[in-house]
Design a protein around this motif. Structure first.
Motif, PDB file in Angstrom:
ATOM      1  N   VAL A   1      -0.027  19.277   0.121  1.00  0.00           N
ATOM      2  CA  VAL A   1      -1.105  20.166   0.817  1.00  0.00           C
ATOM      3  C   VAL A   1      -2.364  19.316   0.948  1.00  0.00           C
ATOM      4  CG1 VAL A   1      -0.257  22.238  -0.580  1.00  0.00           C
ATOM      5  CG2 VAL A   1      -1.892  20.894  -1.282  1.00  0.00           C
ATOM      6  N   ASN A   2      -3.055  19.713   1.996  1.00  0.00           N
ATOM      7  CA  ASN A   2      -4.387  19.286   2.320  1.00  0.00           C
ATOM      8  C   ASN A   2      -5.316  19.010   1.043  1.00  0.00           C
ATOM      9  OD1 ASN A   2      -4.866  18.662   4.718  1.00  0.00           O
ATOM     10  ND2 ASN A   2      -5.383  20.306   5.325  1.00  0.00           N
ATOM     11  N   GLY A   3      -5.792  17.729   0.829  1.00  0.00           N
ATOM     12  CA  GLY A   3      -6.723  17.421  -0.266  1.00  0.00           C
ATOM     13  C   GLY A   3      -6.117  16.912  -1.366  1.00  0.00           C
ATOM     14  N   SER A   4      -4.875  17.011  -1.645  1.00  0.00           N
ATOM     15  CA  SER A   4      -4.191  16.304  -2.646  1.00  0.00           C
ATOM     16  C   SER A   4      -4.252  14.911  -2.869  1.00  0.00           C
ATOM     17  CB  SER A   4      -2.610  16.556  -2.742  1.00  0.00           C
ATOM     18  OG  SER A   4      -2.045  16.097  -1.404  1.00  0.00           O
ATOM     19  N   GLY A   5      -4.655  14.094  -1.795  1.00  0.00           N
ATOM     20  CA  GLY A   5      -4.796  12.771  -1.740  1.00  0.00           C
ATOM     21  C   GLY A   5      -3.705  11.849  -1.185  1.00  0.00           C
ATOM     22  N   LYS A   6      -3.015  12.356  -0.389  1.00  0.00           N
ATOM     23  CA  LYS A   6      -1.917  11.925   0.307  1.00  0.00           C
ATOM     24  C   LYS A   6      -2.335  10.709   1.078  1.00  0.00           C
ATOM     25  CE  LYS A   6       0.225  14.328   3.232  1.00  0.00           C
ATOM     26  NZ  LYS A   6      -1.021  15.497   2.700  1.00  0.00           N
ATOM     27  N   THR A   7      -3.204  10.717   2.024  1.00  0.00           N
ATOM     28  CA  THR A   7      -3.622   9.553   2.975  1.00  0.00           C
ATOM     29  C   THR A   7      -4.176   8.532   1.995  1.00  0.00           C
ATOM     30  OG1 THR A   7      -3.829  11.141   4.531  1.00  0.00           O
ATOM     31  CG2 THR A   7      -4.673   9.029   5.037  1.00  0.00           C
ATOM     32  N   THR A   8      -4.763   8.784   1.061  1.00  0.00           N
ATOM     33  CA  THR A   8      -5.433   7.764   0.292  1.00  0.00           C
ATOM     34  C   THR A   8      -4.228   7.054  -0.586  1.00  0.00           C
ATOM     35  OG1 THR A   8      -7.501   9.075  -0.017  1.00  0.00           O
ATOM     36  CG2 THR A   8      -7.168   7.328  -1.601  1.00  0.00           C
ATOM     37  N   THR A   9      -3.589   7.773  -1.056  1.00  0.00           N
ATOM     38  CA  THR A   9      -2.256   7.196  -1.897  1.00  0.00           C
ATOM     39  C   THR A   9      -1.426   6.375  -0.722  1.00  0.00           C
ATOM     40  OG1 THR A   9      -2.169   9.241  -3.299  1.00  0.00           O
ATOM     41  CG2 THR A   9      -0.251   8.023  -2.872  1.00  0.00           C
ATOM     42  N   ILE A  10      -1.382   6.594   0.385  1.00  0.00           N
ATOM     43  CA  ILE A  10      -0.681   5.823   1.171  1.00  0.00           C
ATOM     44  C   ILE A  10      -1.228   4.500   1.439  1.00  0.00           C
ATOM     45  CG2 ILE A  10      -0.112   5.441   3.766  1.00  0.00           C
ATOM     46  CD1 ILE A  10       0.689   8.480   3.883  1.00  0.00           C
ATOM     47  N   GLY A  11      -2.621   4.396   1.495  1.00  0.00           N
ATOM     48  CA  GLY A  11      -3.388   3.255   1.610  1.00  0.00           C
ATOM     49  C   GLY A  11      -3.483   2.525   0.435  1.00  0.00           C
ATOM     50  N   LYS A  12      -3.594   3.065  -0.755  1.00  0.00           N
ATOM     51  CA  LYS A  12      -3.343   2.295  -2.033  1.00  0.00           C
ATOM     52  C   LYS A  12      -1.865   1.554  -2.144  1.00  0.00           C
ATOM     53  CE  LYS A  12      -6.581   5.185  -4.654  1.00  0.00           C
ATOM     54  NZ  LYS A  12      -6.680   6.467  -5.671  1.00  0.00           N
ATOM     55  N   LEU A  13      -0.781   2.440  -1.830  1.00  0.00           N
ATOM     56  CA  LEU A  13       0.312   1.840  -1.815  1.00  0.00           C
ATOM     57  C   LEU A  13       0.431   0.658  -1.052  1.00  0.00           C
ATOM     58  CD1 LEU A  13       2.565   4.992  -2.201  1.00  0.00           C
ATOM     59  CD2 LEU A  13       2.356   3.066  -4.025  1.00  0.00           C
ATOM     60  N   ALA A  14      -0.174   0.949   0.141  1.00  0.00           N
ATOM     61  CA  ALA A  14      -0.087  -0.380   1.348  1.00  0.00           C
ATOM     62  C   ALA A  14      -0.632  -1.503   0.817  1.00  0.00           C
ATOM     63  CB  ALA A  14      -0.540   0.414   2.629  1.00  0.00           C
ATOM     64  N   SER A  15      -1.836  -1.184   0.077  1.00  0.00           N
ATOM     65  CA  SER A  15      -2.371  -2.351  -0.492  1.00  0.00           C
ATOM     66  C   SER A  15      -1.722  -3.081  -1.476  1.00  0.00           C
ATOM     67  CB  SER A  15      -3.921  -1.632  -1.009  1.00  0.00           C
ATOM     68  OG  SER A  15      -4.595  -2.765  -1.630  1.00  0.00           O
ATOM     69  N   GLN A  16      -0.967  -2.164  -2.365  1.00  0.00           N
ATOM     70  CA  GLN A  16      -0.513  -2.894  -3.455  1.00  0.00           C
ATOM     71  C   GLN A  16       0.833  -3.655  -3.045  1.00  0.00           C
ATOM     72  OE1 GLN A  16       0.481  -0.227  -6.608  1.00  0.00           O
ATOM     73  NE2 GLN A  16      -1.788   0.423  -6.721  1.00  0.00           N
ATOM     74  N   TRP A  17       1.556  -2.823  -1.658  1.00  0.00           N
ATOM     75  CA  TRP A  17       2.572  -3.665  -1.285  1.00  0.00           C
ATOM     76  C   TRP A  17       2.464  -4.762  -0.259  1.00  0.00           C
ATOM     77  CZ3 TRP A  17       5.055   1.550  -0.430  1.00  0.00           C
ATOM     78  CH2 TRP A  17       5.681   2.327  -1.331  1.00  0.00           C
ATOM     79  N   ARG A  18       1.290  -4.819   0.146  1.00  0.00           N
ATOM     80  CA  ARG A  18       0.796  -6.145   0.993  1.00  0.00           C
ATOM     81  C   ARG A  18       0.228  -7.227  -0.005  1.00  0.00           C
ATOM     82  NH1 ARG A  18       1.563  -8.038   4.775  1.00  0.00           N
ATOM     83  NH2 ARG A  18      -0.281  -8.695   5.592  1.00  0.00           N
ATOM     84  N   ALA A  19      -0.132  -6.785  -0.793  1.00  0.00           N
ATOM     85  CA  ALA A  19      -0.583  -8.018  -2.049  1.00  0.00           C
ATOM     86  C   ALA A  19       0.754  -8.545  -2.793  1.00  0.00           C
ATOM     87  CB  ALA A  19      -1.294  -7.195  -3.135  1.00  0.00           C
ATOM     88  N   GLU A  20       2.040  -7.802  -2.858  1.00  0.00           N
ATOM     89  CA  GLU A  20       3.178  -8.522  -3.317  1.00  0.00           C
ATOM     90  C   GLU A  20       3.774  -9.271  -1.910  1.00  0.00           C
ATOM     91  OE1 GLU A  20       5.560  -5.245  -4.602  1.00  0.00           O
ATOM     92  OE2 GLU A  20       4.147  -4.844  -6.181  1.00  0.00           O
ATOM     93  N   GLY A  21       3.118  -9.398  -0.969  1.00  0.00           N
ATOM     94  CA  GLY A  21       3.782 -10.152   0.283  1.00  0.00           C
ATOM     95  C   GLY A  21       4.557  -9.038   1.230  1.00  0.00           C
ATOM     96  N   LYS A  22       5.020  -7.998   1.080  1.00  0.00           N
ATOM     97  CA  LYS A  22       5.768  -7.131   1.832  1.00  0.00           C
ATOM     98  C   LYS A  22       4.929  -6.700   3.276  1.00  0.00           C
ATOM     99  CE  LYS A  22       8.481  -4.814  -1.854  1.00  0.00           C
ATOM    100  NZ  LYS A  22       8.066  -5.643  -2.993  1.00  0.00           N
ATOM    101  N   LYS A  23       5.878  -6.794   4.268  1.00  0.00           N
ATOM    102  CA  LYS A  23       5.279  -6.190   5.586  1.00  0.00           C
ATOM    103  C   LYS A  23       5.356  -4.853   5.590  1.00  0.00           C
ATOM    104  CE  LYS A  23       5.314  -7.312  10.267  1.00  0.00           C
ATOM    105  NZ  LYS A  23       5.698  -8.406  11.356  1.00  0.00           N
ATOM    106  N   VAL A  24       4.351  -4.000   6.028  1.00  0.00           N
ATOM    107  CA  VAL A  24       4.006  -2.708   5.920  1.00  0.00           C
ATOM    108  C   VAL A  24       3.871  -1.938   7.270  1.00  0.00           C
ATOM    109  CG1 VAL A  24       2.760  -0.677   4.667  1.00  0.00           C
ATOM    110  CG2 VAL A  24       3.519  -2.803   3.339  1.00  0.00           C
ATOM    111  N   THR A  25       4.439  -0.921   7.382  1.00  0.00           N
ATOM    112  CA  THR A  25       3.856  -0.167   8.833  1.00  0.00           C
ATOM    113  C   THR A  25       3.598   1.310   8.165  1.00  0.00           C
ATOM    114  OG1 THR A  25       5.323  -1.291  10.562  1.00  0.00           O
ATOM    115  CG2 THR A  25       4.524   1.048  10.712  1.00  0.00           C
TER     116      THR A  25
END
Length: 313
Positions: free
Chosen positions: A118-142
């Motif tokens: 639902v709105n306000g749960s932190g979905k978009t921010t969580t996506i950003g955090k996961l993208a940051s962590q996976w990019r740091a591991e060298g993964k290519k992310v879309t």
């Protein structure tokens, strides 16, 4: 995410303990008041059960803990610390089977992760955090900006893309969300992404037209990429308490939730709801969040969480 805890773990444990302080304080103060200078009789156990239910641990969990506390101790004195240790042990036993890290299967490329909630749960921010962590591991992310109802969500995802170096697929506000998902899968395949994270609009579970659109997004993904989405993560806001149980039921039915992310554990006295969810639904709990930065989202540890909820340092 890997099975190896990130190096920030000690700092994260401190933040988790601090974040759950309100939950733990309410519980431990009640326990101390209840069992100090008082024998463990039926009335005391009943009051303890009420206390655990008020802490959002759920009726089944509360009954299980009370049974463990009362076993062999009827009409005896018990120390508050002993009760806390028993609570921690029972909570850990409930959470251990569902504490599972989020692991990307390299055989699935791109590994498609659909984010719901639902709105306000932190979905978009969580996506950003996961993208940051996976990019740091060298993964290519879309990243796919599938929350087309809010222009702010699209812009927020673009910011995360720029910050992390992830490719972003976005259309104008009001665009067809299923169309965005379709384009994102096509582009993620073309650019060789390891992971595709698809955002969705923050649907309230009583908005039938929005839930129908979510079902359409899932259908399009399955048609274009058989076997996908490979993970459907429901992001839950810890501050909503009992309402989170309903969200799990509805989103699992409509989108086939495969795992949970619990955010905002640092801003609530209702962190016990995660235990009730685990006891009721048995879904994997992958990640918990206690802050704004990327390292404030970490793999879920049953032992750490149980000790923090019970107020054990």
């Amino acid at each position: 995410m890997t099975d190896t805890p990130p190096p920030e773990k000690p700092g994260f444990w401190r933040r988790l303990t601090g974040g759950l302080a309100r939950t733990a304080t309410n519980l431990t103060q009640g326990i101390t008041a209840l069992v100090t200078k008082r024998k463990l009789d039926a009335a005391t156990l009943e009051e303890l059960e009420d206390l655990l239910i008020r802490a959002d641990l759920g009726t089944a969990t509360a009954a299980r803990i009370v049974e463990a506390v009362g076993r062999g101790r009827h009409d005896k004195m018990i120390e508050p610390d002993e009760v806390k240790a028993l609570i921690a042990a029972e909570v850990e036993a409930i959470l251990a089977p569902v504490a599972k890290p989020l692991v990307i299967d390299p055989a699935q490329k791109p590994y498609v992760v659909l984010m719901v909630g639902v709105n306000g749960s932190g979905k978009t921010t969580t996506i950003g955090k996961l993208a940051s962590q996976w990019r740091a591991e060298g993964k290519k992310v879309t990243l796919a900006a599938g929350d087309t109802f809010r222009a702010a969500a699209i812009e927020q995802l673009k910011v995360w893309g720029a910050r992390t170096g992830a490719h972003v697929v976005a259309r104008e506000s009001g665009a067809d969300a299923a169309g965005v998902a379709h384009d994102a899968i096509t582009e993620a395949r073309a650019n060789g992404s390891d992971v595709l994270l698809i955002d969705t609009a923050g649907r309230l579970q009583n908005r039938t037209e929005l839930m129908a659109e979510l079902e359409k997004v899932v259908r399009v993904i399955k048609k274009l990429a058989p076997g996908a989405p490979h993970a459907v993560l429901l992001v839950l806001d810890a501050t909503v308490g009992q309402n989170a149980l309903t969200q799990v039921e509805v989103f699992t039915r409509l989108a086939g939730v495969t795992g949970l992310v619990m955010t905002k554990l640092d801003g609530t006295a209702r962190g016990g709801i995660l235990v009730a969810i685990a006891a009721t639904h048995g879904l994997p709990i992958h990640l918990v969040g206690v802050g704004e930065s990327a390292e404030d989202l970490q793999s879920f540890s049953a032992k750490d969480f149980a000790r923090a909820v019970a107020g054990l340092s």
